[in-house]
Design a protein around this motif. Structure first.
Motif, PDB file in Angstrom:
ATOM      1  N   PRO A 165      -7.955   3.477  -6.141  1.00  0.00           N
ATOM      2  CA  PRO A 165      -7.398   2.598  -5.254  1.00  0.00           C
ATOM      3  C   PRO A 165      -6.066   2.279  -5.196  1.00  0.00           C
ATOM      4  O   PRO A 165      -5.496   2.144  -6.191  1.00  0.00           O
ATOM      5  N   GLY A 166      -5.508   1.775  -3.840  1.00  0.00           N
ATOM      6  CA  GLY A 166      -4.254   1.605  -3.740  1.00  0.00           C
ATOM      7  C   GLY A 166      -4.140   0.009  -3.717  1.00  0.00           C
ATOM      8  O   GLY A 166      -5.064  -0.798  -3.977  1.00  0.00           O
ATOM      9  N   ALA A 167      -2.984  -0.402  -3.626  1.00  0.00           N
ATOM     10  CA  ALA A 167      -2.734  -2.045  -3.536  1.00  0.00           C
ATOM     11  C   ALA A 167      -3.551  -2.809  -2.323  1.00  0.00           C
ATOM     12  O   ALA A 167      -3.920  -3.883  -2.980  1.00  0.00           O
ATOM     13  N   LYS A 168      -3.779  -2.165  -1.412  1.00  0.00           N
ATOM     14  CA  LYS A 168      -4.742  -2.960  -0.418  1.00  0.00           C
ATOM     15  C   LYS A 168      -5.976  -3.372  -1.176  1.00  0.00           C
ATOM     16  O   LYS A 168      -6.496  -4.382  -1.163  1.00  0.00           O
ATOM     17  N   LYS A 169      -6.786  -2.211  -1.676  1.00  0.00           N
ATOM     18  CA  LYS A 169      -8.109  -2.327  -2.107  1.00  0.00           C
ATOM     19  C   LYS A 169      -8.143  -3.290  -3.366  1.00  0.00           C
ATOM     20  O   LYS A 169      -9.207  -3.901  -3.653  1.00  0.00           O
ATOM     21  N   LEU A 170      -7.016  -3.269  -4.005  1.00  0.00           N
ATOM     22  CA  LEU A 170      -6.715  -4.055  -5.292  1.00  0.00           C
ATOM     23  C   LEU A 170      -6.521  -5.387  -5.159  1.00  0.00           C
ATOM     24  O   LEU A 170      -6.653  -6.177  -5.921  1.00  0.00           O
TER      25      LEU A 170
ATOM     26  N   GLU B  70       0.875  -1.212   0.053  1.00  0.00           N
ATOM     27  CA  GLU B  70      -0.063  -0.008   0.084  1.00  0.00           C
ATOM     28  C   GLU B  70       0.798   1.223  -0.223  1.00  0.00           C
ATOM     29  O   GLU B  70       0.461   2.238  -0.498  1.00  0.00           O
ATOM     30  N   ARG B  71       2.164   1.195   0.737  1.00  0.00           N
ATOM     31  CA  ARG B  71       2.846   2.371   0.550  1.00  0.00           C
ATOM     32  C   ARG B  71       3.759   2.490  -0.745  1.00  0.00           C
ATOM     33  O   ARG B  71       4.104   3.523  -1.232  1.00  0.00           O
ATOM     34  N   ILE B  72       3.978   1.400  -1.411  1.00  0.00           N
ATOM     35  CA  ILE B  72       4.604   1.356  -2.994  1.00  0.00           C
ATOM     36  C   ILE B  72       3.641   2.014  -3.703  1.00  0.00           C
ATOM     37  O   ILE B  72       3.748   2.729  -4.575  1.00  0.00           O
ATOM     38  N   PHE B  73       2.256   1.528  -3.543  1.00  0.00           N
ATOM     39  CA  PHE B  73       1.318   1.830  -4.568  1.00  0.00           C
ATOM     40  C   PHE B  73       0.029   2.289  -3.925  1.00  0.00           C
ATOM     41  O   PHE B  73      -0.876   1.427  -3.563  1.00  0.00           O
ATOM     42  N   PRO B  74       0.240   3.602  -3.267  1.00  0.00           N
ATOM     43  CA  PRO B  74      -0.849   3.898  -2.238  1.00  0.00           C
ATOM     44  C   PRO B  74      -2.306   4.343  -3.010  1.00  0.00           C
ATOM     45  O   PRO B  74      -2.114   5.028  -4.145  1.00  0.00           O
ATOM     46  N   GLU B  75      -3.599   4.437  -2.396  1.00  0.00           N
ATOM     47  CA  GLU B  75      -4.527   5.110  -2.761  1.00  0.00           C
ATOM     48  C   GLU B  75      -4.353   6.669  -2.794  1.00  0.00           C
ATOM     49  O   GLU B  75      -4.049   7.296  -1.963  1.00  0.00           O
TER      50      GLU B  75
ATOM     51  N   PRO C  86      -7.319  -9.986 -13.305  1.00  0.00           N
ATOM     52  CA  PRO C  86      -7.877 -10.268 -11.920  1.00  0.00           C
ATOM     53  C   PRO C  86      -8.179 -12.024 -11.634  1.00  0.00           C
ATOM     54  O   PRO C  86      -8.272 -12.450 -10.394  1.00  0.00           O
ATOM     55  N   LEU C  87      -7.918 -12.622 -12.735  1.00  0.00           N
ATOM     56  CA  LEU C  87      -7.806 -14.153 -12.500  1.00  0.00           C
ATOM     57  C   LEU C  87      -6.913 -14.544 -11.697  1.00  0.00           C
ATOM     58  O   LEU C  87      -6.890 -15.639 -10.832  1.00  0.00           O
ATOM     59  N   TYR C  88      -5.759 -13.910 -11.341  1.00  0.00           N
ATOM     60  CA  TYR C  88      -4.584 -14.168 -10.531  1.00  0.00           C
ATOM     61  C   TYR C  88      -4.585 -13.549  -9.245  1.00  0.00           C
ATOM     62  O   TYR C  88      -3.703 -13.765  -8.231  1.00  0.00           O
ATOM     63  N   GLY C  89      -5.546 -12.900  -8.739  1.00  0.00           N
ATOM     64  CA  GLY C  89      -5.780 -12.538  -7.533  1.00  0.00           C
ATOM     65  C   GLY C  89      -5.830 -11.138  -7.113  1.00  0.00           C
ATOM     66  O   GLY C  89      -6.303 -10.419  -6.209  1.00  0.00           O
ATOM     67  N   GLY C  90      -5.092 -10.320  -8.122  1.00  0.00           N
ATOM     68  CA  GLY C  90      -4.940  -8.766  -7.916  1.00  0.00           C
ATOM     69  C   GLY C  90      -5.841  -8.096  -8.878  1.00  0.00           C
ATOM     70  O   GLY C  90      -6.778  -8.622  -9.363  1.00  0.00           O
ATOM     71  N   ASN C  91      -5.684  -6.677  -8.888  1.00  0.00           N
ATOM     72  CA  ASN C  91      -6.487  -6.047  -9.810  1.00  0.00           C
ATOM     73  C   ASN C  91      -8.029  -6.080  -9.614  1.00  0.00           C
ATOM     74  O   ASN C  91      -8.752  -6.501 -10.606  1.00  0.00           O
ATOM     75  N   LEU C  92      -8.594  -6.051  -8.183  1.00  0.00           N
ATOM     76  CA  LEU C  92      -9.792  -6.341  -7.974  1.00  0.00           C
ATOM     77  C   LEU C  92     -10.883  -5.577  -8.822  1.00  0.00           C
ATOM     78  O   LEU C  92     -10.566  -4.157  -8.935  1.00  0.00           O
TER      79      LEU C  92
END
Length: 260
Positions: free
Chosen positions: A99-104, A89-94, A214-220
Motif C-alpha cells: 500500500p501507499g501513504a494514503k492507505k497507510l 501518496e505521490r511521494i510514497f505511492p501504492e 501505528p500508535l502514532y497514526g500511520g503505518n496502518l
C-alpha cells in the motif's frame, strides 16, 4: 409543619439527583468536545443517516471491528488534509510491493505530529536572532513547523490553481508529480519560506509516517513494516536469536500497552 426535605432519606435523594445530573451533563459536554467519538460509543447517528447496527441483523460469525480513534483530525482542516493525503501518496505511492501513504494513514500521522510538540517545535531553540543557515543546518527561521505546513500547503494549492486551474488534490497524478518537483527544485519562488525546504520536510514526515509505530497514526495495520520484513516492537528475541533468519509477525506498541 415538618419540612419533607429534612427527612432521613433526603440526602440520598439529593445525591442521586446530583449524580444523575452530572452523568447527563458529562454526556452532553463530551459530545460537544469530541463529537463523533461519543456518538459512536452510544450508537448515535446524524439526522437522515442510517444506523448500520440497528438496521442490519447481528452476525454472530463476525467480530465487530474496533473503532480506530487515530483516524480523527487534530490539526488540519479537511482541505489541508486532502492536499497532504494526495501529496504523500505521490511521494510514497501504492505499487506491487504494498500500500501507499494514503492507505497507510500517513496524512493522519502528520496531522497528529503537527498537533503536538513536533508541530510547536517544542524541543527546538526558537529564540532570536534568526540568521539564514547553510543547507546542512536545516531550517533556521522563526516559524514553527505547523506554520510552515500552513504556508506550504496553501502555496502548493495556489501553484496548482495558477498552473492547471485546479487545486492540488484534484490534479492528475503526473500533474501532482510536476508540482511537487517544482517545489523540490525550488523552481517555485516563495517569499516567506523555501519551497525546497518545505518539500524536504513533507517527504521526511511521509517516510516517518510509513514506518512509525501505528500508535502514532500511520503505518496502518503495520503494513509498512511488513513490506520491509521489520518485526516492530518485539519484547524479546530470546527464542529465535540463535536461529537462521526467521520471518515473524510484527508487533506494535499498541499491543503491549493494551496488555498492561
Amino acid at each position: 409543619m415538618e419540612d419533607s426535605s429534612s427527612g432521613p432519606d433526603s440526602g440520598q435523594v439529593h445525591d442521586s439527583s446530583r449524580r444523575k445530573f452530572l452523568v447527563n451533563s458529562g454526556y452532553v459536554l463530551g459530545t460537544l468536545a469530541v463529537g463523533g467519538v461519543i456518538s459512536s460509543l452510544f450508537g448515535c447517528a446524524k439526522d437522515g443517516e442510517d444506523n448500520a447496527d440497528s438496521s442490519a441483523p447481528a452476525d454472530d460469525n463476525k467480530e465487530a471491528a474496533a473503532p480506530n480513534y487515530n483516524r480523527a483530525l487534530m490539526y488540519f482542516t479537511q482541505a489541508q488534509f486532502r492536499i497532504v493525503e494526495a501529496a504523500t501518496e505521490r511521494i510514497f505511492p501504492e505499487d506491487e510491493s504494498g500500500p501507499g501513504a494514503k492507505k497507510l494513514g500517513v496524512a493522519f500521522f502528520i496531522d497528529h505530529q503537527l498537533a503536538g510538540d513536533w508541530g510547536f517545535n517544542g524541543r527546538d531553540y526558537m529564540n532570536p536572532p534568526f540568521f539564514a543557515g547553510e543547507k546542512e543546518q536545516g531550517y533556521q527561521g522563526r516559524l514553527k513547523r505547523r506554520e510552515l505546513f500552513d504556508i506550504g500547503l496553501r502555496e502548493l494549492d495556489n501553484y496548482s490553481q495558477t498552473t492547471h486551474g485546479k487545486g492540488f488534490a484534484e490534479l492528475e497524478p503526473d500533474q501532482q508529480d510536476a508540482a511537487l518537483k517544482a517545489f523540490e527544485t525550488e523552481e517555485v519562488k516563495l517569499t516567506t519560506i523555501s519551497a525546497g525546504s518545505f518539500f524536504k520536510m513533507l517527504r521526511s514526515a511521509t517516510l516517518e509516517g510509513v514506518y512509525s509505530d501505528p500508535l502514532y497514526g500511520g503505518n496502518l495495520n503495520m503494513e509498512g513494516w511488513r513490506m520491509r520484513n521489520y518485526p516492530g516492537s518485539q519484547m524479546s528475541y530470546l527464542n529465535i536469536i540463535e536461529k537462521d533468519f526467521t520471518k515473524i509477525e510484527p508487533s506494535s506498541l499498541q499491543a503491549h500497552l493494551a496488555s498492561h
